[in-house]
Motif scaffolding. Structure first.
Motif, PDB file in Angstrom:
ATOM      1  N   GLY A 103      46.966  40.235  30.156  1.00 21.42           N
ATOM      2  CA  GLY A 103      48.052  40.433  29.195  1.00 21.42           C
ATOM      3  C   GLY A 103      47.642  41.374  28.071  1.00 21.42           C
ATOM      4  N   ILE A 104      46.422  41.233  27.591  1.00 22.42           N
ATOM      5  CA  ILE A 104      45.945  42.105  26.514  1.00 22.42           C
ATOM      6  C   ILE A 104      45.761  43.533  27.017  1.00 22.42           C
ATOM      7  N   LEU A 105      45.194  43.679  28.208  1.00 22.77           N
ATOM      8  CA  LEU A 105      44.951  45.008  28.761  1.00 22.77           C
ATOM      9  C   LEU A 105      46.198  45.645  29.361  1.00 22.77           C
ATOM     10  N   GLY A 106      47.240  44.866  29.543  1.00 22.34           N
ATOM     11  CA  GLY A 106      48.471  45.392  30.123  1.00 22.34           C
ATOM     12  C   GLY A 106      48.362  45.661  31.610  1.00 22.34           C
ATOM     13  N   GLN A 107      47.511  44.917  32.273  1.00 20.45           N
ATOM     14  CA  GLN A 107      47.320  45.071  33.719  1.00 20.45           C
ATOM     15  C   GLN A 107      48.140  44.024  34.462  1.00 20.45           C
ATOM     16  N   PRO A 108      48.527  44.339  35.683  1.00 20.10           N
ATOM     17  CA  PRO A 108      49.172  43.297  36.492  1.00 20.10           C
ATOM     18  C   PRO A 108      48.115  42.312  37.001  1.00 20.10           C
ATOM     19  N   VAL A 109      48.541  41.108  37.283  1.00 24.22           N
ATOM     20  CA  VAL A 109      47.633  40.102  37.831  1.00 24.22           C
ATOM     21  C   VAL A 109      47.315  40.489  39.269  1.00 24.22           C
ATOM     22  N   ALA A 110      46.028  40.617  39.572  1.00 25.40           N
ATOM     23  CA  ALA A 110      45.600  41.050  40.910  1.00 25.40           C
ATOM     24  C   ALA A 110      45.708  39.899  41.899  1.00 25.40           C
ATOM     25  N   ASP A 111      46.172  40.208  43.080  1.00 26.81           N
ATOM     26  CA  ASP A 111      46.189  39.239  44.177  1.00 26.81           C
ATOM     27  C   ASP A 111      44.877  39.435  44.930  1.00 26.81           C
ATOM     28  N   TYR A 112      43.890  38.627  44.603  1.00 25.72           N
ATOM     29  CA  TYR A 112      42.542  38.843  45.115  1.00 25.72           C
ATOM     30  C   TYR A 112      42.130  37.697  46.027  1.00 25.72           C
ATOM     31  N   HIS A 113      41.491  38.051  47.116  1.00 27.76           N
ATOM     32  CA  HIS A 113      40.939  37.067  48.042  1.00 27.76           C
ATOM     33  C   HIS A 113      39.434  37.248  48.065  1.00 27.76           C
ATOM     34  N   LEU A 114      38.703  36.204  47.749  1.00 31.88           N
ATOM     35  CA  LEU A 114      37.256  36.258  47.606  1.00 31.88           C
ATOM     36  C   LEU A 114      36.567  36.373  48.957  1.00 31.88           C
ATOM     37  N   GLU A 115      35.669  37.341  49.055  1.00 24.26           N
ATOM     38  CA  GLU A 115      34.786  37.466  50.216  1.00 24.26           C
ATOM     39  C   GLU A 115      33.404  37.021  49.778  1.00 24.26           C
ATOM     40  N   LEU A 116      32.789  36.142  50.518  1.00 23.22           N
ATOM     41  CA  LEU A 116      31.478  35.637  50.150  1.00 23.22           C
ATOM     42  C   LEU A 116      30.368  36.562  50.642  1.00 23.22           C
ATOM     43  N   THR A 117      30.406  37.791  50.168  1.00 19.58           N
ATOM     44  CA  THR A 117      29.365  38.767  50.466  1.00 19.58           C
ATOM     45  C   THR A 117      28.991  39.455  49.163  1.00 19.58           C
ATOM     46  N   TRP A 118      27.891  40.203  49.188  1.00 21.68           N
ATOM     47  CA  TRP A 118      27.481  40.939  48.004  1.00 21.68           C
ATOM     48  C   TRP A 118      28.538  41.987  47.639  1.00 21.68           C
ATOM     49  N   HIS A 119      29.066  42.668  48.655  1.00 20.93           N
ATOM     50  CA  HIS A 119      30.098  43.672  48.415  1.00 20.93           C
ATOM     51  C   HIS A 119      31.362  43.020  47.850  1.00 20.93           C
ATOM     52  N   GLY A 120      31.706  41.845  48.334  1.00 18.35           N
ATOM     53  CA  GLY A 120      32.868  41.123  47.825  1.00 18.35           C
ATOM     54  C   GLY A 120      32.680  40.722  46.366  1.00 18.35           C
ATOM     55  N   LEU A 121      31.454  40.312  45.987  1.00 14.31           N
ATOM     56  CA  LEU A 121      31.176  39.955  44.603  1.00 14.31           C
ATOM     57  C   LEU A 121      31.259  41.176  43.689  1.00 14.31           C
ATOM     58  N   GLU A 122      30.718  42.318  44.160  1.00 13.65           N
ATOM     59  CA  GLU A 122      30.806  43.549  43.377  1.00 13.65           C
ATOM     60  C   GLU A 122      32.264  43.964  43.176  1.00 13.65           C
ATOM     61  N   HIS A 123      33.053  43.833  44.220  1.00 14.55           N
ATOM     62  CA  HIS A 123      34.470  44.189  44.137  1.00 14.55           C
ATOM     63  C   HIS A 123      35.211  43.237  43.195  1.00 14.55           C
ATOM     64  N   LEU A 124      34.860  41.961  43.237  1.00 11.07           N
ATOM     65  CA  LEU A 124      35.462  40.972  42.345  1.00 11.07           C
ATOM     66  C   LEU A 124      35.176  41.314  40.885  1.00 11.07           C
ATOM     67  N   ILE A 125      33.930  41.624  40.584  1.00 15.46           N
ATOM     68  CA  ILE A 125      33.555  41.958  39.205  1.00 15.46           C
ATOM     69  C   ILE A 125      34.245  43.235  38.747  1.00 15.46           C
ATOM     70  N   ALA A 126      34.339  44.217  39.628  1.00 10.82           N
ATOM     71  CA  ALA A 126      34.995  45.468  39.253  1.00 10.82           C
ATOM     72  C   ALA A 126      36.498  45.305  39.105  1.00 10.82           C
ATOM     73  N   THR A 127      37.095  44.419  39.878  1.00 10.32           N
ATOM     74  CA  THR A 127      38.544  44.255  39.867  1.00 10.32           C
ATOM     75  C   THR A 127      39.025  43.390  38.703  1.00 10.32           C
ATOM     76  N   ILE A 128      38.515  42.175  38.626  1.00  8.75           N
ATOM     77  CA  ILE A 128      39.029  41.248  37.616  1.00  8.75           C
ATOM     78  C   ILE A 128      38.050  41.005  36.474  1.00  8.75           C
ATOM     79  N   GLY A 129      36.857  41.541  36.564  1.00  6.44           N
ATOM     80  CA  GLY A 129      35.817  41.287  35.565  1.00  6.44           C
ATOM     81  C   GLY A 129      36.188  41.656  34.146  1.00  6.44           C
ATOM     82  N   PRO A 130      36.632  42.897  33.876  1.00  2.00           N
ATOM     83  CA  PRO A 130      36.936  43.253  32.484  1.00  2.00           C
ATOM     84  C   PRO A 130      38.027  42.389  31.852  1.00  2.00           C
TER      85      PRO A 130
END
Length: 167
Positions: A103-130
């Protein structure tokens, strides 16, 4: 009376001094201000405990203890309040933090599905982290300030009420 109610829920002084996780604080734990419960120490402990409860890091109790020692507020109360974010409440709290951040950043809520891999964790942090981290910081500040003033007001109300009863 808030003092008696609070004292029922906070850990005992001896238990915290004997805790192996808090041993590295050494002689700092012997400061009597850390164990005294008054309006200032309770309000400060609530502020610290509520702020640290929204920090998405492990070892929140140690962070709360260090801040309580630094600001000389009630240590048991600040450590106990960290458990607001426990394994049952943490998903709801963190999702709320994410929603506030988007809400503060003015971004839409991401529809994210967690992958239990290192690449999935990196993508999670990059997508919803900030948005999540910003929401955690904002919620921590807002709830700690509200908790500080609420406990301060409740304590003052309780003292006034007690004096009125004496008359």
């Amino acid at each position: 009376m808030p003092k008696k109610t609070i004292q029922r829920f906070i850990p005992k002084t001896e238990d915290l001094k004997a805790s192996k996780h808090l041993k590295f604080f050494g002689d700092w734990l012997h400061n009597p201000n850390l164990w005294h419960l008054n309006r200032r120490s309770a309000a400060g402990a609530f502020a610290i405990g509520l702020f640290v409860a929204f920090i998405p890091l492990p070892s929140q109790m140690i962070i709360a203890a260090a801040l309580a020692i630094m600001f000389k507020v009630n240590l048991p109360l600040s450590v106990a309040l960290v458990w607001i974010s426990n394994p049952f409440t943490i998903p709801a709290i963190f999702y709320f933090c994410y929603l506030v951040g988007t809400g503060i950043l003015g971004q839409p809520v991401a529809d994210y599905h967690l992958e239990l891999t290192w690449h999935g964790l990196e993508h999670l942090i990059a997508t919803i982290g900030p948005a999540f981290l910003l929401g955690s910081l904002v919620n921590g500040i807002v709830f700690s300030v509200c908790g500080y003033f609420a406990i301060n007001a409740l304590w003052r109300y309780s003292v006034r009420r007690r004096y009125r009863k004496r008359r």
